[in-house]
Every structure is written in C-alpha cells, then in structure tokens.
Design a protein around this motif. Structure first.
Motif, PDB file in Angstrom:
ATOM      1  N   GLY A 273       0.783  -1.225   0.000  1.00  0.00           N
ATOM      2  CA  GLY A 273       0.000   0.000   0.000  1.00  0.00           C
ATOM      3  C   GLY A 273       0.810   1.267   0.000  1.00  0.00           C
ATOM      4  O   GLY A 273       0.281   2.340   0.336  1.00  0.00           O
ATOM      5  N   ALA A 274       2.083   1.185  -0.373  1.00  0.00           N
ATOM      6  CA  ALA A 274       2.928   2.382  -0.377  1.00  0.00           C
ATOM      7  C   ALA A 274       2.708   3.260  -1.590  1.00  0.00           C
ATOM      8  O   ALA A 274       3.302   4.337  -1.689  1.00  0.00           O
ATOM      9  CB  ALA A 274       4.409   1.975  -0.323  1.00  0.00           C
ATOM     10  N   GLY A 275       1.853   2.853  -2.529  1.00  0.00           N
ATOM     11  CA  GLY A 275       1.623   3.666  -3.714  1.00  0.00           C
ATOM     12  C   GLY A 275       2.837   3.674  -4.630  1.00  0.00           C
ATOM     13  O   GLY A 275       3.623   2.727  -4.668  1.00  0.00           O
ATOM     14  N   SER A 276       3.001   4.753  -5.355  1.00  0.00           N
ATOM     15  CA  SER A 276       4.164   4.883  -6.234  1.00  0.00           C
ATOM     16  C   SER A 276       5.416   5.073  -5.381  1.00  0.00           C
ATOM     17  O   SER A 276       5.466   5.941  -4.511  1.00  0.00           O
ATOM     18  CB  SER A 276       3.987   6.069  -7.184  1.00  0.00           C
ATOM     19  N   ALA A 277       6.423   4.263  -5.622  1.00  0.00           N
ATOM     20  CA  ALA A 277       7.657   4.305  -4.846  1.00  0.00           C
ATOM     21  C   ALA A 277       8.836   4.395  -5.795  1.00  0.00           C
ATOM     22  O   ALA A 277       8.834   3.802  -6.881  1.00  0.00           O
ATOM     23  CB  ALA A 277       7.784   3.066  -3.957  1.00  0.00           C
ATOM     24  N   ALA A 278       9.842   5.153  -5.385  1.00  0.00           N
ATOM     25  CA  ALA A 278      11.037   5.342  -6.201  1.00  0.00           C
ATOM     26  C   ALA A 278      12.187   5.735  -5.289  1.00  0.00           C
ATOM     27  O   ALA A 278      11.974   6.344  -4.234  1.00  0.00           O
ATOM     28  CB  ALA A 278      10.813   6.416  -7.278  1.00  0.00           C
ATOM     29  N   PRO A 279      13.407   5.405  -5.674  1.00  0.00           N
ATOM     30  CA  PRO A 279      14.548   5.820  -4.853  1.00  0.00           C
ATOM     31  C   PRO A 279      14.791   7.321  -4.971  1.00  0.00           C
ATOM     32  O   PRO A 279      14.481   7.937  -5.995  1.00  0.00           O
ATOM     33  CB  PRO A 279      15.707   5.010  -5.436  1.00  0.00           C
ATOM     34  N   LEU A 280      15.333   7.907  -3.917  1.00  0.00           N
ATOM     35  CA  LEU A 280      15.638   9.333  -3.910  1.00  0.00           C
ATOM     36  C   LEU A 280      17.061   9.552  -4.409  1.00  0.00           C
ATOM     37  O   LEU A 280      17.995   8.826  -4.032  1.00  0.00           O
ATOM     38  CB  LEU A 280      15.500   9.922  -2.504  1.00  0.00           C
ATOM     39  N   SER A 281      17.228  10.558  -5.249  1.00  0.00           N
ATOM     40  CA  SER A 281      18.557  10.906  -5.741  1.00  0.00           C
ATOM     41  C   SER A 281      19.343  11.614  -4.643  1.00  0.00           C
ATOM     42  O   SER A 281      18.796  12.017  -3.607  1.00  0.00           O
ATOM     43  CB  SER A 281      18.445  11.799  -6.973  1.00  0.00           C
ATOM     44  N   ALA A 282      20.637  11.779  -4.868  1.00  0.00           N
ATOM     45  CA  ALA A 282      21.477  12.460  -3.892  1.00  0.00           C
ATOM     46  C   ALA A 282      21.027  13.908  -3.697  1.00  0.00           C
ATOM     47  O   ALA A 282      21.043  14.427  -2.576  1.00  0.00           O
ATOM     48  CB  ALA A 282      22.942  12.411  -4.347  1.00  0.00           C
ATOM     49  N   GLU A 283      20.620  14.557  -4.768  1.00  0.00           N
ATOM     50  CA  GLU A 283      20.137  15.939  -4.663  1.00  0.00           C
ATOM     51  C   GLU A 283      18.856  16.018  -3.841  1.00  0.00           C
ATOM     52  O   GLU A 283      18.708  16.903  -2.996  1.00  0.00           O
ATOM     53  CB  GLU A 283      19.897  16.505  -6.055  1.00  0.00           C
ATOM     54  N   ARG A 284      17.952  15.065  -4.053  1.00  0.00           N
ATOM     55  CA  ARG A 284      16.684  15.076  -3.313  1.00  0.00           C
ATOM     56  C   ARG A 284      16.912  14.819  -1.821  1.00  0.00           C
ATOM     57  O   ARG A 284      16.265  15.430  -0.973  1.00  0.00           O
ATOM     58  CB  ARG A 284      15.762  14.010  -3.905  1.00  0.00           C
ATOM     59  N   ILE A 285      17.833  13.929  -1.483  1.00  0.00           N
ATOM     60  CA  ILE A 285      18.145  13.680  -0.074  1.00  0.00           C
ATOM     61  C   ILE A 285      18.707  14.939   0.570  1.00  0.00           C
ATOM     62  O   ILE A 285      18.340  15.302   1.702  1.00  0.00           O
ATOM     63  CB  ILE A 285      19.131  12.508   0.053  1.00  0.00           C
ATOM     64  N   ALA A 286      19.595  15.624  -0.133  1.00  0.00           N
ATOM     65  CA  ALA A 286      20.159  16.868   0.401  1.00  0.00           C
ATOM     66  C   ALA A 286      19.073  17.922   0.611  1.00  0.00           C
ATOM     67  O   ALA A 286      19.107  18.678   1.589  1.00  0.00           O
ATOM     68  CB  ALA A 286      21.240  17.387  -0.543  1.00  0.00           C
TER      69      ALA A 286
END
Length: 498
Positions: A273-286
C-alpha cells in the motif's frame, strides 16, 4: 468483541518488550554482582565480622542504583552517565555548531553537523536507470539508500484491503531479516503546512491572459487560501547496510549490489500500500535534510524544482549555518525542535489506524516527523529469542502458588503465539518510534508539547523527551539512515545486561 465485529474491524498486536536477563530489576550484571557479593561476604565472615559489614555496605551502595529504574528501564548509573556526558559536551563547546564562510571550518561550506558530519554521499543508477543516492557513514562503514513513496491512505478503503496491506507490510519486514548485511531500516513520515508554492506554480502559469476578470480572481483566491487548510505529507524509507561478516568492499561494488536490490524492495512496498515508490537521488536527499534544518527555505526549494527542474543542492551545503543544543530543545537556523522517544508500545491489541492522529499534521508547527525504527533479527537468533521468552513465560506462570495470574497467562499465550508464528516463517523485528516537532520559537514549544501529548494519548503510546541528547535524536528522525544502536559507546550486549 463479537466474532462478526472482529472480522469487520481486525485488530493487531502481540508485540512484547524483550525480557531482561537477571534477578528482578538488577539485570544480568547486577545479578552476578549480588551472588558474587554473597560469596565474598561468606569468605570475609570467616575472617572478621567488621570487615564483612563494611563489605555489605559497599555492595549495597554499588548494587542499589541498579535496582532503581525509570519507567523506560534506565537505572541510576545510566542517568548519571547521561548527565556527565551532557556536562562534558557543554564544557567542550560541542553543543554549539557554526558553519559557512565566516566559521573556522575549512572549505567555507555548510555540511550537516553531529552524526551526519562524517557522511559522504554518492550516486548510482538502478535497473530502471533511476538515480539513487547512497549515504556512506564512514565512522561505522555503513551504506544507506532512501526510498520515497506516496501511500494510498486508509480513507474509504475496505477493511479487507487494509488487512491485506498490513499482512504485506509484515511480509516485507520479515524479508528484511534475510537481506544480506542489513543493519536496520526506518520509516519517516514528515508532515508540514502546505506552502502553496506547488499549487501556485501549477495553476498561475496556466491562466489565460484573456480570461474574464471574475474567473481570474477566483483562481487567484484559490491559490491564496487553499494552503491555509491543507498540509503536505512525505514518506521516506531508509535501509542501512553493512559489509557482510566484516568484509571490506569497495564503494562501487556496494552501489552495484544495492542497485540490483532496489526493484525487489520497491515491488514489496507497492504491494503493502505504499503507492508509487522510487529511490531518492542524492540531490533530493540533500533537499530533505536542508529543509529539516531550515524550514523557511521549503518554498524556495519547491520554486527552484518547479522552474528549473532541480536545485543543484549538494550534501556539503545541506546543513545549517548555526545550531544550539539545549537540554530539552534543539535550535537550528529558522526552527526550534524537540524530539520524543518511545518508552512503551500500546498494550493489548490495536486497530490499523492507531497512529493516524499522530501522523497527521499538527496545527501551529512548522514540520513534524514520525520515525519508526526497525532492527531485523536473523532467523537463527530469532528462534533462540523466541524459545527463551517462551521458557521464561512458562516458568513465571508456574512458579506461583495457587491460580495463575491473568497477566502471567497472557504472557504464556503471547509467547506461544510468537513461537508458532516464528516457526511458520514470520520474522522477528525490534522496533521503536521517535517524534520530532519543529516550531518557529522557543515560546511555541510548550503548545507543541501539549499537542504531541494529546496525540500520544490517542495512539496509546508512552514517550519521553530525548533530554540532553536532542541533537542526536533530531538526526535519527531524518531520512539519513542513522541507527541509534550503532552509535552507542557501550556495546549493545552490555547495555542489555544492565
């Protein structure tokens, strides 16, 4: 509850606090001290009664602090050690942090402080050619990936579907115990009042120049007033890995291995039930870390992403310009935060929406993060723990004369159920929970504290403020893969024995 009602509204539970080894509240080390003291006293009694009395007084002074415990299980020695550590850090000046061009730190940049100061960020690409950031915790040689998802929510969802999601989430957690090298995982749910920037960036550029004035006024009013009654919610899942069996491996090999695992992890989350899931880029984590330390820049970051497709923010500039750690709060750039830690999970059974009130945005706060921390236990260790708890529960229930007390009987049933579930393939996971609330000024912390206490009562949770360790607790609620048990000076086995 009737059988029909239980079928419509299923309940969940059977979590148990790990049983502390030892005699009563003393713990294993205290128990060894008690029996060792008895042997010493018997030997000294053969020499002199006065020496024996002196030894008894010394032993009592050393062992009694181990028997006095707080509701969350800490003894007097642990409380004293915490205060000494706090006074030592204040004397060294490590409770204050300053970065930037005018600071004494080399480079003139704004790296994150504290537990995040030795983190190095790199980036790789998974099987779907999506960029994902990898945080390397050099002090512990750990690697963290961050997954972002948009959960579907439980509104207007059938109970059968919710039960399926819960079961799938349990299977996903059980799978983590078989992940090679996995040290821990966390789920961070961050809520904040909607800044309105996303709506404005989507709506205002689409207003036609020849639109009627009335229609234009209506759309502008929607952009202005809609954020006042709405909030934004983000969910992040972090997975922290170490080198299997202490093997030293190159960073490129670790990144390649993590890239292979990401698609399978995402598929399990979607089924839960997590819906759309994707890894976060280094820029997004920052960007996430930058907004956590300086909530005032949230709107600017959204504008930059909408207008230019990204901010170009680097990890070395994701930290605050200045922070001040106090005994019960943590001041950082444009916000002041306070963090709470779990001391007791809900007793008995709960519904699937037990944490809903706690996860929702709290009025009057800048940001709130609820972090669920998980430490998967490998199957071999799980079997030993389950059997030990089962034997201990049976011993406590049968060692009393007369009728078995209700609580002891419940302990036996819970231990038996856990043993059956573990034997049929279920995983054993240690979990905890932390809550961080960020406001604008110190004067607003009292109101935020009252709001959080009310939400904890609705969730049937018992929590305490992370006093004298607010900076470290703040870092643990960020989606950066900080695992508290990996950063303690005293080994975990020794702490359990205390």
């Amino acid at each position: 509850m009737s059988t029909e009602a239980a079928a419509v509204h299923p309940t969940y539970g059977n979590w148990r606090r790990p049983r502390r080894p030892g005699l009563g509240p003393f713990g294993l080390i205290g128990t060894i001290g008690v029996f060792g003291g008895i042997v010493i006293d018997l030997i000294l009694s053969l020499i002199s009664l006065q020496i024996t009395l002196v030894a008894l007084v010394i032993q009592a002074l050393l062992l009694l602090p181990l028997s006095a415990r707080t509701p969350d299980g800490r003894n007097v020695y642990q409380l004293i050690a915490l205060r000494i550590s706090w006074l030592h850090r204040k004397a060294k000046g490590s409770t204050t942090y300053v970065s930037g061009p005018l600071s004494s730190r080399p480079g003139g940049r704004f790296p994150p402080p504290g537990l995040l100061s030795r983190v190095k960020v790199s980036e790789g690409r998974d099987a779907y050619d999506q960029p994902f950031g990898v945080l390397h915790h050099r002090s512990r040689n750990l690697y963290t990936i961050v997954l972002g998802c948009e959960p579907d929510g439980g509104s207007l969802v059938d109970p059968d579907q919710v039960d399926t999601w819960v079961a799938s989430w349990g299977h996903w957690l059980a799978r983590l115990s078989a992940e090679p090298g996995l040290r821990g995982a966390s789920v961070v749910i961050e809520t904040a009042p909607d800044t309105g920037n996303r709506l404005a960036n989507e709506l205002l550029p689409r207003i036609h120049p020849d639109a009627p004035p009335a229609a234009r006024a209506v759309m502008e009013e929607v952009v202005e007033r809609y954020p006042m009654a709405s909030s934004e919610m983000h969910t992040y899942i972090t997975l922290t890995y170490g080198s299997p069996q202490g093997q030293k491996r190159k960073g490129d090999e670790i990144i390649t291995e993590l890239a292979i695992r990401i698609p399978g992890l995402l598929a399990g989350l979607v089924a839960a039930g997590a819906g759309s899931a994707a890894p976060l880029s280094a820029e997004r984590i920052a960007e996430v870390v930058r907004v956590a330390y300086d909530p005032a820049v949230a709107g600017d970051i959204l504008d930059a992403r909408a207008q230019r497709g990204g901010t170009g923010l680097d990890w070395d500039d994701a930290g605050p310009a200045a922070t001040v750690e106090k005994a019960n709060s943590y001041q950082h750039d444009s916000g002041v935060s306070r963090t709470w830690m779990l001391t007791l999970a809900p007793r008995g059974t709960v519904r699937a929406n037990v944490l809903r009130g706690l996860l929702e945005a709290t009025p009057g706060t800048r940001r709130k993060r609820v972090a669920l921390l998980y430490r998967p236990i490998d199957p071999a260790t799980s079997a030993r723990i389950v059997e030990a708890d089962r034997r201990a529960a049976q011993f406590m229930a049968t060692s009393r004369r007369g009728m078995v007390q209700a609580r002891a009987a419940n302990e036996v049933r819970a231990a038996e159920q856990t043993a059956v579930e573990e034997a049929t393939g279920a995983g054993l996971v240690e979990f905890s929970l932390m809550v961080t609330v960020t406001v604008d000024t110190d004067s607003e912390l009292d109101d935020a504290n009252t709001s959080v206490r009310n939400q904890l009562a609705g969730a049937r949770l018992s929590m305490r403020p992370a006093d004298r360790m607010q900076a470290a607790a703040f870092s643990c609620t960020l989606p950066a893969g900080i695992l508290p048990w990996e950063y303690t000076l005293v080994p975990r086995e020794v702490r359990e024995a205390l």
